[in-house]
Scaffold this motif. Structure first.
Motif, PDB file in Angstrom:
ATOM      1  N   VAL A 160      10.614   0.378  -4.030  1.00  0.00           N
ATOM      2  CA  VAL A 160       9.232   1.055  -3.638  1.00  0.00           C
ATOM      3  C   VAL A 160       8.925   0.324  -2.317  1.00  0.00           C
ATOM      4  O   VAL A 160       9.306  -0.771  -2.094  1.00  0.00           O
ATOM      5  N   VAL A 161       8.768   1.162  -1.515  1.00  0.00           N
ATOM      6  CA  VAL A 161       8.305   0.799  -0.146  1.00  0.00           C
ATOM      7  C   VAL A 161       6.941   0.646   0.022  1.00  0.00           C
ATOM      8  O   VAL A 161       6.411  -0.172   0.715  1.00  0.00           O
ATOM      9  N   GLN A 162       5.751   1.489  -0.802  1.00  0.00           N
ATOM     10  CA  GLN A 162       4.610   1.255  -0.419  1.00  0.00           C
ATOM     11  C   GLN A 162       4.048   2.192  -1.566  1.00  0.00           C
ATOM     12  O   GLN A 162       4.299   2.958  -2.146  1.00  0.00           O
ATOM     13  N   VAL A 163       2.609   1.289  -2.132  1.00  0.00           N
ATOM     14  CA  VAL A 163       2.124   1.985  -2.941  1.00  0.00           C
ATOM     15  C   VAL A 163       0.685   2.107  -2.401  1.00  0.00           C
ATOM     16  O   VAL A 163       0.049   1.098  -2.193  1.00  0.00           O
ATOM     17  N   GLY A 164      -0.038   3.268  -2.450  1.00  0.00           N
ATOM     18  CA  GLY A 164      -1.232   3.365  -1.938  1.00  0.00           C
ATOM     19  C   GLY A 164      -1.997   4.637  -1.833  1.00  0.00           C
ATOM     20  O   GLY A 164      -1.298   5.533  -2.335  1.00  0.00           O
ATOM     21  N   THR A 165      -3.206   4.696  -1.450  1.00  0.00           N
ATOM     22  CA  THR A 165      -3.944   6.273  -1.417  1.00  0.00           C
ATOM     23  C   THR A 165      -3.444   6.861  -0.346  1.00  0.00           C
ATOM     24  O   THR A 165      -2.782   6.437   0.697  1.00  0.00           O
ATOM     25  N   PRO A 166      -3.432   8.123  -0.410  1.00  0.00           N
ATOM     26  CA  PRO A 166      -2.915   9.111   0.555  1.00  0.00           C
ATOM     27  C   PRO A 166      -3.424   8.417   1.952  1.00  0.00           C
ATOM     28  O   PRO A 166      -2.417   8.547   2.805  1.00  0.00           O
ATOM     29  N   VAL A 167      -4.727   8.065   1.956  1.00  0.00           N
ATOM     30  CA  VAL A 167      -5.202   7.758   3.269  1.00  0.00           C
ATOM     31  C   VAL A 167      -4.535   6.466   3.685  1.00  0.00           C
ATOM     32  O   VAL A 167      -4.148   6.157   5.005  1.00  0.00           O
ATOM     33  N   GLU A 168      -4.274   5.514   3.105  1.00  0.00           N
ATOM     34  CA  GLU A 168      -3.501   4.352   3.328  1.00  0.00           C
ATOM     35  C   GLU A 168      -2.071   4.440   4.035  1.00  0.00           C
ATOM     36  O   GLU A 168      -1.748   4.137   4.817  1.00  0.00           O
ATOM     37  N   LEU A 169      -1.358   5.440   3.192  1.00  0.00           N
ATOM     38  CA  LEU A 169      -0.344   5.807   3.585  1.00  0.00           C
ATOM     39  C   LEU A 169      -0.329   6.472   5.010  1.00  0.00           C
ATOM     40  O   LEU A 169       0.790   6.154   5.904  1.00  0.00           O
ATOM     41  N   PHE A 170      -1.203   7.243   5.219  1.00  0.00           N
ATOM     42  CA  PHE A 170      -1.240   7.859   6.711  1.00  0.00           C
ATOM     43  C   PHE A 170      -1.671   6.748   7.427  1.00  0.00           C
ATOM     44  O   PHE A 170      -0.962   6.834   8.759  1.00  0.00           O
ATOM     45  N   GLU A 171      -2.505   5.808   7.289  1.00  0.00           N
ATOM     46  CA  GLU A 171      -3.033   5.135   8.370  1.00  0.00           C
ATOM     47  C   GLU A 171      -2.453   3.792   8.523  1.00  0.00           C
ATOM     48  O   GLU A 171      -2.397   3.239   9.737  1.00  0.00           O
ATOM     49  N   ARG A 172      -2.049   3.431   7.676  1.00  0.00           N
ATOM     50  CA  ARG A 172      -1.191   1.958   7.623  1.00  0.00           C
ATOM     51  C   ARG A 172       0.034   1.945   6.768  1.00  0.00           C
ATOM     52  O   ARG A 172       0.107   1.378   5.649  1.00  0.00           O
ATOM     53  N   PRO A 173       1.152   2.628   7.210  1.00  0.00           N
ATOM     54  CA  PRO A 173       2.348   2.745   6.545  1.00  0.00           C
ATOM     55  C   PRO A 173       3.115   1.282   6.625  1.00  0.00           C
ATOM     56  O   PRO A 173       2.915   0.778   7.547  1.00  0.00           O
ATOM     57  N   ALA A 174       3.391   0.961   5.380  1.00  0.00           N
ATOM     58  CA  ALA A 174       3.860  -0.496   5.193  1.00  0.00           C
ATOM     59  C   ALA A 174       5.219  -0.394   5.865  1.00  0.00           C
ATOM     60  O   ALA A 174       5.965  -1.245   6.022  1.00  0.00           O
ATOM     61  N   HIS A 175       5.850   0.676   5.978  1.00  0.00           N
ATOM     62  CA  HIS A 175       7.227   0.538   6.501  1.00  0.00           C
ATOM     63  C   HIS A 175       7.578   1.778   7.355  1.00  0.00           C
ATOM     64  O   HIS A 175       6.650   2.930   7.261  1.00  0.00           O
TER      65      HIS A 175
END
Lengths: 359, 287
Positions: free
Chosen positions: A219-234
């Motif tokens: 699992v690379v990141q768990v988040g809301t669509p906005v989080e994935l867009f604005e703050r990609p963890a990887h």
């Protein structure tokens, strides 16, 4: 109805796994709230179907626990776990009518006939299958069959979770959209946990409240669509989500600030950087880069190499020495030709070390 | 749109037409010729109309052969189809045993038919054959050359041994083609093993089962070589099936007229029954 807790789960398809590479699914812990709409998103072979089958009970984990509320279901069968699953290819029982197909999971569980009838009619109504109830399932089109598969999952009133394994792969594009909105609507109506596996970012981002992005078995990141867009963890999340994906530019850190080609690039927070080096990159999405006008502040000198029109905006490809930087320019805004200056939005510039977000 | 008219195209189908003519139509017409004429030596023929057809259809001998033939086909279909299906279901789907099973299953099909007859002829002999002696040693009075029941038993056993594999291989191919999703969905729907068989495997196997039944029906209805080698139609005429009877009429007694009529009736029966089977089994397919 249940909260799903995945605790230090690992899975290997080979017997007696020794090396880390033997594991199709690397160690992960995850919590899925009751009634949520989740998507498992990742490229083919990233382990998302493995994870799904572990939750549904079609596979049993090599290590770790899966809890539905407080019950460890790791060794239980799919039937005991009381889940529903819709597969990539529609599964219908050819010799039965649509009605009998929908009634099948209830009949197998010994539900009284009167209740079966009302449940089947209710679900058929939700899925617009009413007029075809007495037809043979074999005669339906692919999307009709997929609706039946879906209906068999929905018809049981007490399932813990409904899972979808790339259910729209074989559906025509214009019907995909219809079925996707149907799914979203159904989630609101029956308010049950749903997990949706897909490699299509549009499907994941439109369906899910929270997206679990997976790559290479983890699992690379768990988040809301906005989080994935604005703050990609990887940087992988940055590339995989968004079109075009995030720019990743190799950099160094000098005096506590990321530096790209000699220019200091401001980022919003503190940098949490261990001292043992690693590969450093600046990540910034094309949406957050602008051609510099008269505003003050640091800029980066580039050369515009390619402009492609994508409707409401244009994708501009530029080059700073050997590094490619892409940005989006809204329709109507001027695009300079030849040499130009770029400005990065400091609020949306991130620093990555060996791919992972560090600031 | 004007269609191009070009009669030269007929030349392109000529080779096929000639091939079919020489290997099917002309031989068949010869039989038709014989069936409506009285034949004497020296190539003397005289018209006899439907006389031979009437004689054949009314003869007790033909009725008896046809009865035996129907009985035999019914028995072997009733054994080979369920048995073949059961073996196919029990066969492993993956792993090293798959090839072992497939080779074992294919072996009987690779043996020439007259060799199968000879093998069982020796195998079942009460004096020296393993099966014949074995059965007698166990206290059964087994002698297929003298007792009609024993002859039938041996022929049916031989046919089951020889041909069940064909049903197994067809069913196995059908089973392997069912996507795993169906089994997983059934598991999640809480279906019992019987329901999986009844609602997934059987419907998906319908086409291969149709083929298997048709092939076994036609082949068993025309069985000749193995029985001819094993019992020669005896003891008495107890295992004289249609093809063996036809052979006796045509080449034993050289009655070409009745043999021709019998051939045509035989052919029409197979054609009609195959059509009936196929129509019945494919009845629901069109919907």
């Amino acid at each position: 109805m249940a909260r799903i807790l995945i605790d230090k789960l690992r899975h290997a398809y080979v017997q007696n796994p020794q090396k880390p590479e033997d594991y199709a699914l690397k160690e992960m812990s995850l919590e899925l709230a009751d009634g949520g709409a989740y998507a498992l998103l990742g490229p083919s072979g990233c382990g998302k179907t493995t994870l799904l089958n572990l939750i549904s009970g079609l596979l049993h984990p090599t290590e770790g626990r899966i809890l539905f509320d407080d019950t460890d279901v790791g060794q239980l069968t799919p039937e005991q776990r009381n889940i529903a699953q819709v597969f990539q290819f529609p599964v219908v029982y050819d010799t039965m009518t649509v009605y009998d197909n929908l009634a099948f999971p209830l009949k197998n569980r010994g539900v009284p006939a009167g209740e079966i009838d009302s449940r089947v009619r209710e679900i058929a109504g939700m899925l617009d299958l009413g007029p075809t109830l007495n037809k043979r399932a074999a005669g339906l089109t692919a999307d009709g069959k997929q609706k039946i598969s879906l209906g068999r999952g929905l018809v049981r009133s007490d399932v813990n979770v409904i899972m979808f394994d790339e259910p729209l792969t074989v559906i025509d594009p214009h019907l995909k959209w219809v079925l996707r909105s149907k799914l979203k609507e159904l989630h609101h109506r029956i308010n049950r946990t749903m997990i949706y596996v897909t490699h299509d970012q549009t499907e994941a981002l439109t369906f899910a409240d929270r997206v679990v992005v997976m790559n290479l078995g983890e699992v690379v990141q768990v988040g809301t669509p906005v989080e994935l867009f604005e703050r990609p963890a990887h940087t992988f999340v940055g590339h995989f989500i968004g079109s075009p994906g995030m720019n990743a530019l190799p950099c160094t850190v000098e005096n506590g600030r990321p530096t790209f080609l000699g220019h200091a690039v401001p980022i919003p927070g503190e940098i949490r950087l261990p001292n043992d080096g690693g590969r450093l990159e600046i990540g910034i999405r094309p949406e957050f880069i602008k051609f510099s006008g008269l505003e003050s502040g640091p800029t980066i000198a580039v050369e515009v190499t390619k402009v492609s029109d994508a409707g409401r905006f244009r994708i501009v490809e530029t080059r700073a020495q050997e590094h490619r930087i892409r940005l989006l320019v809204p329709e109507g805004d001027p695009v300079p030709s030849g040499a130009a200056q770029l400005r990065f939005d400091p609020k949306h510039t991130h620093l990555y070390r060996d791919g992972w977000l560090v600031g | 749109m004007n269609k191009t008219v070009n009669q030269k195209a007929w030349f392109l189908v000529l080779p096929v037409f000639l091939f079919v003519a020489f290997n099917a139509i002309i031989p068949l017409m010869t039989v038709v010729n014989y069936s409506v004429q009285e034949t004497f030596g020296n190539n003397i023929f005289s018209w006899s109309g439907v006389q031979w057809f009437q004689d054949t259809l009314q003869s007790d001998r033909f009725h008896a052969s046809l009865g035996r033939q129907l009985m035999f086909t019914a028995i072997i279909l009733a054994i080979e189809i369920p048995l073949g299906l059961a073996i196919a279901l029990a066969m492993p789907r993956k792993g090293p045993w798959v090839s072992v099973c497939l080779v074992l299953m294919a072996l009987p099909l690779l043996i020439p038919w007259n060799v199968v007859g000879s093998m069982w002829n020796v195998f079942a002999l009460p004096e020296i054959g393993l099966m014949g002696r074995g059965l007698n040693a166990l206290g059964f009075d087994f002698n297929y050359t003298r007792q009609p029941g024993d002859a039938w038993f041996t022929i049916v056993l031989m046919d089951v041994w020889h041909w069940t594999s064909l049903v197994v291989l067809l069913c196995y191919a059908g089973l392997v083609a069912i996507p795993n999703d169906y089994y997983q969905a059934a598991k999640i729907d809480g279906a019992s093993a019987w329901a999986v068989f009844r609602f997934i495997q059987l419907p998906k196997l319908k086409r291969v089962l149709t083929i298997a039944i048709l092939l076994r029906f036609m082949d068993s209805f025309m069985i000749y070589t193995e029985v001819q080698v094993l019992t020669g139609g005896g003891p008495g005429s107890s295992t004289t099936f249609l093809s063996i009877d036809l052979f006796k009429v045509a080449l034993g007694q050289f009655d070409l007229g009745p043999a021709g009529a019998m051939s045509i009736i035989y052919f029409l029966i197979i054609l009609a029954m195959s059509w009936v089977f196929y129509t019945l089994m494919m009845r629901n397919e069109a919907k």
